[in-house]
Motif scaffolding. Structure first.
Motif, PDB file in Angstrom:
ATOM      1  N   ARG A 172       0.849  -1.410  -0.103  1.00  0.00           N
ATOM      2  CA  ARG A 172      -0.022  -0.010   0.036  1.00  0.00           C
ATOM      3  C   ARG A 172       0.879   1.301   0.075  1.00  0.00           C
ATOM      4  O   ARG A 172       1.396   1.750   1.108  1.00  0.00           O
ATOM      5  CB  ARG A 172      -1.067  -0.016   1.301  1.00  0.00           C
ATOM      6  CG  ARG A 172      -1.868   1.247   1.726  1.00  0.00           C
ATOM      7  CD  ARG A 172      -2.667   1.715   0.461  1.00  0.00           C
ATOM      8  NE  ARG A 172      -3.474   0.858  -0.219  1.00  0.00           N
ATOM      9  CZ  ARG A 172      -4.649   0.273   0.210  1.00  0.00           C
ATOM     10  NH1 ARG A 172      -4.957   0.545   1.273  1.00  0.00           N
ATOM     11  NH2 ARG A 172      -5.392  -0.388  -0.602  1.00  0.00           N
ATOM     12  N   PHE A 175      -2.426   6.611  -0.092  1.00  0.00           N
ATOM     13  CA  PHE A 175      -3.293   6.928   0.922  1.00  0.00           C
ATOM     14  C   PHE A 175      -2.666   6.910   2.368  1.00  0.00           C
ATOM     15  O   PHE A 175      -3.281   6.489   3.087  1.00  0.00           O
ATOM     16  CB  PHE A 175      -4.624   6.063   0.718  1.00  0.00           C
ATOM     17  CG  PHE A 175      -5.040   5.884  -0.586  1.00  0.00           C
ATOM     18  CD1 PHE A 175      -5.425   7.173  -1.460  1.00  0.00           C
ATOM     19  CD2 PHE A 175      -5.212   4.389  -1.095  1.00  0.00           C
ATOM     20  CE1 PHE A 175      -5.629   6.877  -2.641  1.00  0.00           C
ATOM     21  CE2 PHE A 175      -5.714   4.491  -2.283  1.00  0.00           C
ATOM     22  CZ  PHE A 175      -6.049   5.511  -3.301  1.00  0.00           C
ATOM     23  N   GLY A 257      -6.070   9.852   0.551  1.00  0.00           N
ATOM     24  CA  GLY A 257      -6.997   8.642   0.425  1.00  0.00           C
ATOM     25  C   GLY A 257      -7.960   9.360   1.732  1.00  0.00           C
ATOM     26  O   GLY A 257      -8.892   8.403   2.320  1.00  0.00           O
ATOM     27  N   GLY A 258      -8.162  10.410   1.840  1.00  0.00           N
ATOM     28  CA  GLY A 258      -9.308  11.193   2.833  1.00  0.00           C
ATOM     29  C   GLY A 258      -9.050  11.006   4.225  1.00  0.00           C
ATOM     30  O   GLY A 258      -9.743  11.466   5.049  1.00  0.00           O
ATOM     31  N   SER A 259      -7.815  10.519   4.484  1.00  0.00           N
ATOM     32  CA  SER A 259      -7.255  10.318   6.032  1.00  0.00           C
ATOM     33  C   SER A 259      -6.021  11.317   6.313  1.00  0.00           C
ATOM     34  O   SER A 259      -5.599  11.213   7.428  1.00  0.00           O
ATOM     35  CB  SER A 259      -6.737   9.065   6.201  1.00  0.00           C
ATOM     36  OG  SER A 259      -5.825   8.786   5.394  1.00  0.00           O
ATOM     37  N   ARG A 273     -19.175  21.757   2.278  1.00  0.00           N
ATOM     38  CA  ARG A 273     -19.678  20.431   2.695  1.00  0.00           C
ATOM     39  C   ARG A 273     -20.601  20.742   3.765  1.00  0.00           C
ATOM     40  O   ARG A 273     -21.904  20.127   3.828  1.00  0.00           O
ATOM     41  CB  ARG A 273     -18.821  19.416   3.355  1.00  0.00           C
ATOM     42  CG  ARG A 273     -19.430  17.889   3.097  1.00  0.00           C
ATOM     43  CD  ARG A 273     -18.340  17.004   3.641  1.00  0.00           C
ATOM     44  NE  ARG A 273     -17.143  16.927   3.136  1.00  0.00           N
ATOM     45  CZ  ARG A 273     -16.948  16.117   1.731  1.00  0.00           C
ATOM     46  NH1 ARG A 273     -18.050  15.336   1.455  1.00  0.00           N
ATOM     47  NH2 ARG A 273     -15.853  16.238   1.068  1.00  0.00           N
TER      48      ARG A 273
ATOM     49  N   ASN B 185     -15.408   9.808   3.492  1.00  0.00           N
ATOM     50  CA  ASN B 185     -14.528  10.591   4.181  1.00  0.00           C
ATOM     51  C   ASN B 185     -15.092  11.412   5.274  1.00  0.00           C
ATOM     52  O   ASN B 185     -14.496  11.875   6.127  1.00  0.00           O
ATOM     53  CB  ASN B 185     -13.608  11.461   3.491  1.00  0.00           C
ATOM     54  CG  ASN B 185     -13.979  12.316   2.442  1.00  0.00           C
ATOM     55  OD1 ASN B 185     -15.367  12.639   2.673  1.00  0.00           O
ATOM     56  ND2 ASN B 185     -13.662  12.768   1.388  1.00  0.00           N
ATOM     57  N   ASP B 186     -16.626  11.464   5.236  1.00  0.00           N
ATOM     58  CA  ASP B 186     -17.053  12.299   6.581  1.00  0.00           C
ATOM     59  C   ASP B 186     -17.761  11.316   7.110  1.00  0.00           C
ATOM     60  O   ASP B 186     -18.725  11.615   7.941  1.00  0.00           O
ATOM     61  CB  ASP B 186     -17.747  13.562   5.866  1.00  0.00           C
ATOM     62  CG  ASP B 186     -18.845  12.940   4.665  1.00  0.00           C
ATOM     63  OD1 ASP B 186     -18.950  11.821   4.587  1.00  0.00           O
ATOM     64  OD2 ASP B 186     -19.119  14.118   3.953  1.00  0.00           O
ATOM     65  N   LEU B 225      -9.947   3.038   4.123  1.00  0.00           N
ATOM     66  CA  LEU B 225      -9.605   4.210   2.921  1.00  0.00           C
ATOM     67  C   LEU B 225     -10.863   5.047   3.082  1.00  0.00           C
ATOM     68  O   LEU B 225     -11.994   4.599   3.311  1.00  0.00           O
ATOM     69  CB  LEU B 225      -9.752   3.642   1.560  1.00  0.00           C
ATOM     70  CG  LEU B 225      -8.383   2.974   1.082  1.00  0.00           C
ATOM     71  CD1 LEU B 225      -8.268   2.578  -0.525  1.00  0.00           C
ATOM     72  CD2 LEU B 225      -7.004   3.455   1.571  1.00  0.00           C
ATOM     73  N   LEU B 226     -10.719   6.457   2.977  1.00  0.00           N
ATOM     74  CA  LEU B 226     -11.962   7.472   2.866  1.00  0.00           C
ATOM     75  C   LEU B 226     -11.930   8.177   1.637  1.00  0.00           C
ATOM     76  O   LEU B 226     -10.860   8.679   1.184  1.00  0.00           O
ATOM     77  CB  LEU B 226     -11.562   8.076   4.117  1.00  0.00           C
ATOM     78  CG  LEU B 226     -11.527   7.497   5.561  1.00  0.00           C
ATOM     79  CD1 LEU B 226     -11.004   8.415   6.472  1.00  0.00           C
ATOM     80  CD2 LEU B 226     -12.658   6.789   5.807  1.00  0.00           C
ATOM     81  N   GLY B 227     -13.103   8.156   0.890  1.00  0.00           N
ATOM     82  CA  GLY B 227     -13.167   9.016  -0.213  1.00  0.00           C
ATOM     83  C   GLY B 227     -14.626   9.443  -0.441  1.00  0.00           C
ATOM     84  O   GLY B 227     -15.274   9.475   0.559  1.00  0.00           O
ATOM     85  N   GLU B 228     -14.914   9.652  -1.788  1.00  0.00           N
ATOM     86  CA  GLU B 228     -16.200   9.961  -2.373  1.00  0.00           C
ATOM     87  C   GLU B 228     -16.576   9.093  -3.315  1.00  0.00           C
ATOM     88  O   GLU B 228     -15.847   8.354  -3.818  1.00  0.00           O
ATOM     89  CB  GLU B 228     -15.972  11.366  -2.827  1.00  0.00           C
ATOM     90  CG  GLU B 228     -15.487  12.519  -1.606  1.00  0.00           C
ATOM     91  CD  GLU B 228     -15.703  13.903  -1.624  1.00  0.00           C
ATOM     92  OE1 GLU B 228     -16.606  14.165  -2.404  1.00  0.00           O
ATOM     93  OE2 GLU B 228     -14.957  14.685  -1.157  1.00  0.00           O
TER      94      GLU B 228
END
Lengths: 314, 367
Positions: A172, A175, A257-259, A273, B185-186, B225-228
């Motif tokens: 990996r 992310f 990766g959103g983190s 948002r 991700n939220d 993993l966090l995404g849209e």
């Protein structure tokens, strides 16, 4: 005497025309106004930013009513209290700041030899190659480059395909924090080289030659002659890379990766948002304050480097 | 608290009859309407999501509308979150909004409704033929018209679950899924099932969500993993993940692109939500009239059938035929019993609390 075409270049003629036009516009003796007129674009630019900041400052002092999604008609420090009480704010500020410092250090480390070779090489071909390699990424946006890394470093990407050939299980590589920093360094490298190259060009080769002829090997010449003389360029490049990294949005969003959010990602979330522009504005001003204080600290310790534009360079 | 664990839908027969009546009316109405029709604008701008979403809208609603009225439809693909402040600013400054119709999540649209920037759509003629799903929860009247529902399913790669589909979100805590699961991700779509998975009660939302956060902490240890939306399809396609909590349309998109993927509603339940259409205030009378006509046309059975076939989602008009393979699927609820395992929380509760929920989720995941 033969009159050469270059004896009175066309650019000078152009300036003559401008000067004549200027004399027509300004009354006689108005030349004293010229410096101020030349400052006009800068004043407009800074003024626009200042007005924008005033609006953001105003928004940051208004709290969102979630029953009407309208902002309070009074000022309050609630958004700032929330920002300083939520541990997430400290997390993302710390992550952004540490990331920016690491990216700046690594970028300068890579940019210096690149710029040095580009400036000093006697091979025109190599110089052109390095210039093309430097400018090519500018034609490819940051987002596209980040997606390129997704393809290269993904579980089924080129790197993992190569590792599979030698029996290594897929790793990996994306992310995570190192992936974000890696993407940022790759993005910032051209900025670093571009800021460093003029500073290195300004160091006469004779001085290096003199150091060598006095018995210094290339390492001593580098550390005692080149690096000190390149310091204004290093500071200038460092400040630019640091501020751009600190405020970056795309690399943390795509490669994290959103983190691995930076402050800019959190600001986006608040504006778009959760529709809480007040809290987003307070985070914006906190980011500006953190960035300004960091740059101020650098200037105080190391001077303004090439950003001083010739005045007060240390 | 306005909580609806079991969705109470209007009687199918009653609605079917109404649809039939509306259909007949719409066939015979044009000549009457034409006399009162205001001038037609040359175009209407509809904000939409890109890719298969806009294609489905174009085929199902926009093209038939253009064919019928001659009005060109322009699809503006600005993200719903990003168009919102522009619309709000335009309305606040008495400017014409940049779009005529916003295709929006109901939660997001509810914010605009609460702010008072939505035109009232209560008197659209085709509303009489819709199910209760068309009515936004937590706001008065119809500032938004919901046009379909969707489920945040637990999508998975069957290859990674050789013993059968995951039955619970607890199954994702198996060490073999470390780094192989994904969420928004939220945390949207996951908060409510996590409340159940953590041993809490849905009735405690939003007052006490400790159980939710405790379970999110456990999930965090799995390094998800966090995404849209687009990320989930990409991650499944590239083999990055084995399971994800995502909207069924994304799972369907991945499946249609050839990925071996399936989905389920785990024992904790799955969040059910809706998307809708609304018109921002500030348009001329004629533009407003035709924008309303567009939304009205989106509520006909024929247009819903084509539009939602493309999305693989259940509509708000009774009698729609599920797309191939989706009849009886948990992501395509049509009967009251289909909704028993789905969780629906009012839009008002969501918009009042989502900022805290998002922050808390991110705090845990990124802390």
């Amino acid at each position: 005497m033969r009159r050469y075409k270059t004896s009175y270049p066309i650019s000078w003629r152009f300036m003559d025309v401008l000067e004549a036009a200027f004399a027509l516009v300004l009354p006689r003796g108005g030349g004293r106004l010229t410096p101020y007129l030349l400052l006009t674009p800068a004043v407009l630019l800074v003024g626009t930013l200042a007005v924008g900041l005033l609006y953001i400052g105003d928004s940051s002092l208004r709290v969102l009513d979630r029953s009407t999604f309208l902002f309070s008609d009074y000022w309050t420090l609630e958004n700032y209290q929330r920002a300083f009480s939520e541990s997430f704010t400290a997390t993302i500020i710390w992550r952004s700041l540490v990331g920016a410092v690491i990216v700046t250090a690594v970028t300068l480390l890579l940019a210096f030899p690149y710029a040095y070779v580009m400036v000093r090489t006697s091979s025109a071909l190599l110089r052109k190659f390095l210039l093309v390699a430097l400018f090519l990424p500018f034609f490819i946006g940051q987002v596209v480059r980040a997606y390129g890394w997704l393809i290269i470093l993904g579980n089924q990407g080129i790197v993992n395909d190569a590792l599979a050939l030698v029996g290594v299980e897929p790793l990996r590589l994306l992310f995570n924090y190192p992936a974000v920093l890696f993407g940022l360094v790759q993005y910032m490298l051209p900025f670093g080289v571009l800021m460093l190259a003029p500073a290195l060009t300004a160091i006469p080769e004779d001085i290096e030659a003199a150091a060598t002829s006095l018995g210094a090997n290339w390492v001593r010449a580098l550390f005692h002659v080149v690096l000190p003389m390149a310091r204004p360029g290093l500071i200038g490049a460092g400040v630019v890379v640091l501020t751009l990294s600190l405020t970056d949005f795309a690399m943390p969003a795509i490669l994290g990766g959103g983190s691995q959010d930076f402050v800019a990602n959190a600001i986006y979330d608040q504006f778009f948002r959760t529709s809480d522009q007040g809290f987003g504005a307070s985070l914006t001003l906190i980011l500006i304050a953190v960035g300004s204080m960091t740059v101020g600290l650098i200037f105080a310790v190391f001077g303004a480097g090439t950003l001083a534009l010739g005045a007060n360079r240390k | 608290m306005n909580f609806e664990r079991k969705l109470n839908r209007r009687s199918l027969l009653k609605a079917s009859a109404a649809v039939g009546a509306t259909g007949l009316a719409s066939v015979s109405m044009p000549s009457v309407l034409r006399a009162a029709e205001p001038d037609k604008p040359s175009e209407l701008i509809i904000r939409a999501w890109g890719g298969p979403w806009v294609e489905a809208l174009k085929n199902g609603v926009s093209d038939p509308f253009t064919e019928k009225t001659g009005i060109r439809i322009i699809h503006d693909l600005t993200e719903d979150n990003e168009i919102q402040p522009k619309v709000w600013a335009a309305v606040a400054q008495n400017r014409t909004p940049p779009i005529h119709i916003n295709w929006d999540t109901t939660t997001n649209a509810t914010k605009s409704a609460l702010r008072g920037v939505c035109e009232d759509l209560s008197d659209l003629s085709n509303l009489s033929g819709t199910t209760d799903l068309a009515k936004p929860v937590g706001v008065d009247g119809y500032p938004i018209v919901n046009t379909y529902g969707y489920v945040y399913v637990l999508a998975y790669r069957p290859e990674a679950f050789p013993d059968g589909p995951p039955k619970s979100y607890h199954d994702l805590l198996d060490p073999k899924f470390k780094g192989r699961i994904a969420f928004y991700n939220d945390g949207i779509g996951f908060h409510f099932p996590a409340q159940v998975a953590g041993g809490g009660a849905l009735e405690d939302i939003p007052g006490n969500m400790d159980a939710c956060w405790e379970f999110v902490e456990k999930i965090k240890a799995q390094n998800p993993l966090l995404g849209e939306d687009p990320d989930f399809v990409t991650w499944f396609q590239r083999g990055e993940i084995d399971a994800a909590c995502t909207i069924s349309t994304n799972a369907l998109g991945a499946k249609r692109s050839g990925v071996d993927i399936a989905w389920t509603v785990p024992e904790e339940g799955a969040k059910f939500d809706t998307d809708g259409l609304w018109i921002p205030k500030g348009h001329s009378e004629s533009d407003l009239y035709w924008a309303r006509e567009y939304i009205n046309s989106a509520l006909t059975q024929a247009n819903q059938q084509v539009w939602l076939d493309g999305l693989g989602l259940p509509g708000v008009v009774p009698g729609l035929t599920p797309p191939e393979g989706l009849a009886g699927d948990p992501s395509y609820p049509t009967k009251p019993e289909d909704f028993e395992r789905l969780i629906r929380i009012s839009g008002q509760i969501q918009v009042e609390n989502e900022s805290e929920w998002f922050s808390k989720f991110k705090q845990i995941m990124q802390g």
